[in-house]
Design a protein around this motif. Structure first.
Motif, PDB file in Angstrom:
ATOM      1  N   MET A 182       0.862  -1.201   0.000  1.00  0.00           N
ATOM      2  CA  MET A 182       0.000   0.000   0.000  1.00  0.00           C
ATOM      3  C   MET A 182       0.888   1.236   0.000  1.00  0.00           C
ATOM      4  SD  MET A 182      -2.956  -0.906   2.803  1.00  0.00           S
ATOM      5  CE  MET A 182      -1.869  -1.335   4.142  1.00  0.00           C
ATOM      6  N   GLN A 183       0.453   2.238  -0.751  1.00  0.00           N
ATOM      7  CA  GLN A 183       1.193   3.493  -0.843  1.00  0.00           C
ATOM      8  C   GLN A 183       0.403   4.556  -0.105  1.00  0.00           C
ATOM      9  OE1 GLN A 183       3.737   3.834  -3.855  1.00  0.00           O
ATOM     10  NE2 GLN A 183       4.579   5.257  -2.339  1.00  0.00           N
ATOM     11  N   GLY A 184       1.071   5.320   0.736  1.00  0.00           N
ATOM     12  CA  GLY A 184       0.370   6.395   1.420  1.00  0.00           C
ATOM     13  C   GLY A 184       1.076   6.811   2.678  1.00  0.00           C
ATOM     14  N   GLU A 185       0.457   7.720   3.424  1.00  0.00           N
ATOM     15  CA  GLU A 185       1.040   8.166   4.687  1.00  0.00           C
ATOM     16  C   GLU A 185       0.405   7.383   5.832  1.00  0.00           C
ATOM     17  OE1 GLU A 185       1.679  12.356   4.944  1.00  0.00           O
ATOM     18  OE2 GLU A 185       1.953  12.291   7.121  1.00  0.00           O
ATOM     19  N   GLY A 231      -5.671  14.381   6.844  1.00  0.00           N
ATOM     20  CA  GLY A 231      -6.979  13.755   6.975  1.00  0.00           C
ATOM     21  C   GLY A 231      -7.993  14.716   7.567  1.00  0.00           C
ATOM     22  N   GLY A 232      -7.500  15.797   8.158  1.00  0.00           N
ATOM     23  CA  GLY A 232      -8.392  16.848   8.630  1.00  0.00           C
ATOM     24  C   GLY A 232      -9.250  16.418   9.804  1.00  0.00           C
ATOM     25  N   MET A 267      -3.198   3.501   7.017  1.00  0.00           N
ATOM     26  CA  MET A 267      -2.520   4.070   5.846  1.00  0.00           C
ATOM     27  C   MET A 267      -3.572   4.872   5.080  1.00  0.00           C
ATOM     28  SD  MET A 267       0.567   3.550   4.037  1.00  0.00           S
ATOM     29  CE  MET A 267       1.149   1.871   4.089  1.00  0.00           C
ATOM     30  N   LEU A 268      -3.251   6.125   4.809  1.00  0.00           N
ATOM     31  CA  LEU A 268      -4.169   6.950   4.011  1.00  0.00           C
ATOM     32  C   LEU A 268      -3.759   6.805   2.552  1.00  0.00           C
ATOM     33  CD1 LEU A 268      -4.437  10.096   6.314  1.00  0.00           C
ATOM     34  CD2 LEU A 268      -5.808   7.997   6.299  1.00  0.00           C
ATOM     35  N   THR A 269      -4.485   5.975   1.833  1.00  0.00           N
ATOM     36  CA  THR A 269      -4.147   5.683   0.433  1.00  0.00           C
ATOM     37  C   THR A 269      -5.068   6.474  -0.484  1.00  0.00           C
ATOM     38  OG1 THR A 269      -5.729   3.900   0.043  1.00  0.00           O
ATOM     39  CG2 THR A 269      -3.694   3.296   1.196  1.00  0.00           C
ATOM     40  N   GLN A 270      -4.776   6.393  -1.769  1.00  0.00           N
ATOM     41  CA  GLN A 270      -5.649   7.062  -2.746  1.00  0.00           C
ATOM     42  C   GLN A 270      -7.060   6.490  -2.725  1.00  0.00           C
ATOM     43  OE1 GLN A 270      -3.633   6.983  -6.534  1.00  0.00           O
ATOM     44  NE2 GLN A 270      -2.954   9.110  -6.229  1.00  0.00           N
ATOM     45  N   ASP A 271      -7.165   5.229  -2.285  1.00  0.00           N
ATOM     46  CA  ASP A 271      -8.488   4.594  -2.205  1.00  0.00           C
ATOM     47  C   ASP A 271      -9.082   4.728  -0.808  1.00  0.00           C
ATOM     48  OD1 ASP A 271      -7.813   3.703  -4.751  1.00  0.00           O
ATOM     49  OD2 ASP A 271      -6.954   1.850  -3.932  1.00  0.00           O
ATOM     50  N   GLY A 272      -8.557   5.642  -0.019  1.00  0.00           N
ATOM     51  CA  GLY A 272      -9.113   5.859   1.318  1.00  0.00           C
ATOM     52  C   GLY A 272      -8.278   5.220   2.413  1.00  0.00           C
TER      53      GLY A 272
END
Ligand code: AMP
Ligand code: GLY
Length: 421
Positions: A182-185, A231-232, A267-272
């Motif tokens: 998974m890619q993300g922060e 993520g606010g 993980m915050l990914t492009q898909d959520g």
């Protein structure tokens, strides 16, 4: 209090500030200033139960996952002793990555696709199906070392051989997961729960790599900060509705309700938002950054859960404004082969700065010395990240021991966000 690391010192500090009287097993020289420390190892459940009885404690807080996975809470309950944490069956959310995947599948919680394997050919075939990068994980507890993010198929094969053929993680790696990358922060959200009610804490972020800029080898964590703004304001609500509530419902349905502290690595990914992992206890070193920001009393929440009284109607904890940065001071040679025994010079910390002990001990002459890989956790608080980081780094610089390693950029992602905001 069961444990003796920086996480336990930070929670002990918070509880002590609320007026609690503490007994720690085994504790550490930092906890010794606020607690009676007793030399019972965290793995000795009968000894801990005996201690809880002798000391007539009201309730027991359990820091690390080992005793939870070994059934400390079950045994204490059998003996009529209150303890904060999940039962052995519920602690499988951390102790078995396969179990965690099965629960998430039932609960409809979003996570990386994975298959599990006990033989090398099927694992290697699965890695080829997913393609590099691919993640190889020991299913059991491997002291934070059971995950390999493989950049190539050759690297994946090597990890599979190491776990399934060379058994580098023993029984914990006799079954492995081959998982989609998974890619993300990443960030960590902790929630105190009675099995149904969810009281989330501020999101925090861990820094696993040894060196600035997230370079160098993986470690148990070189620092952490809170709060995380990515993520606010909707992030915590999403975590509660999309991750915590369905997972807890699935645990109740399975007859193994989870009570205690549920840690979601997200993980915050492009898909959520997707779950990387669950842990069944407070995170280390995130907890060290969170405790100085916590405005509300912690003890009553933990005690209610430990006693099985429940949290219905209890408001989530409130937090101070501003930020906190925890910088880990590590021993020479960490993480490969930490060198112990170096004497430590630990000056008093200024107002709003804290030095939580992790791997320290008192030598024969009463001198504080290095006893483990991660030695001290210096936490700076401030009106914003910049101030918190400056205070944490200055405090880290003021502590001296031979070969000290520390990062100077904890929270760099948050600082970058602040600059572009
Ligand atoms: P875990 O023990 O499962 O949290 O894994 C340790 C670390 O490996 C995580 O904090 C991530 O940085 C990384 N990791 C684990 N699983 C994945 C994945 N599916 N994709 C990308 N990175 C991962
Ligand atoms: N901060 C990572 C952990 O506690 O597992």
């Amino acid at each position: 209090m069961v444990g003796g690391g920086g996480r336990e010192h930070a929670i002990g500090w918070k509880l002590h500030g609320e007026g609690a009287e503490l007994v720690a097993a085994p504790g550490n020289p930092g906890l010794a200033q606020i607690a009676a420390c007793r030399q019972v190892p965290v793995t000795h459940i009968e000894g801990l139960a005996e201690l809880a009885r002798q000391e007539r404690v009201d309730w027991t807080f359990v820091g690390p996952e080992g005793p939870l996975a070994a059934g400390l809470v079950d045994r204490f309950r059998d003996l009529g002793l209150a303890a904060f944490g999940p039962t052995r069956a519920a602690a499988r959310l951390e102790a078995s990555k396969r179990f965690a995947k099965e629960v998430m599948a039932k609960a409809g919680v979003s996570t990386a696709r994975a298959t599990w394997h006990t033989d090398e050919p099927s694992a290697k075939a699965a890695a080829r199906t997913l393609g590099a990068p691919v993640v190889i994980k020991a299913t059991g507890l491997a002291a934070g070392k059971g995950v390999v993010v493989a950049g190539s198929i050759a690297e994946a094969d090597e990890a599979i051989d190491a776990m399934l053929r060379s058994h580098i993680h023993g029984e914990a790696g006799s079954e492995i997961l081959v998982e989609e990358f998974m890619q993300g922060e990443e960030l960590s959200v902790f929630a105190i729960t009675d099995g149904t009610t969810v009281l989330p804490m501020l999101p925090a972020q861990d820094h696993k790599r040894l060196l600035d800029g997230d370079q160098g080898p993986n470690t148990g964590g070189m620092g952490a900060y809170a709060p995380v703004s990515i993520g606010g304001t909707g992030l915590l609500g999403d975590a509660v509705e999309l991750v915590f509530k369905p997972t807890l419902a699935a645990m109740r349905d399975a007859g193994t309700p989870f009570t205690g502290l549920l840690y979601a690595g997200l993980m915050l990914t492009q898909d959520g938002m997707k779950v990387v992992e669950f842990n069944c206890r407070f995170g280390d070193p995130e907890t060290q950054a969170l405790m100085p920001l916590l405005n509300a009393p912690l003890g009553p929440l933990l005690q209610s859960v430990a006693r099985g009284e429940g949290l219905a109607g209890v408001a989530p904890p409130t937090w101070r404004s501003g930020a906190a940065v925890c910088t880990v001071l590590a021993a020479a040679g960490y993480p490969e082969s930490p060198v112990t025994g170096a004497p430590i010079v630990l000056p008093p910390m200024p107002e709003g700065v804290f030095a939580f002990h992790a791997g320290t001990r008192l030598g024969n002459d009463g001198q504080l010395e290095v006893a483990g890989g991660r030695v001290l956790n210096v936490v700076g608080t401030g009106r914003n990240m910049r101030e918190a980081l400056a205070r944490s780094t200055a405090a880290g610089d003021s502590v001296q021991f031979n070969g000290k390693q520390m990062r100077r950029d904890i929270g760099w992602r948050e600082m970058a966000r602040a600059r572009t905001a």
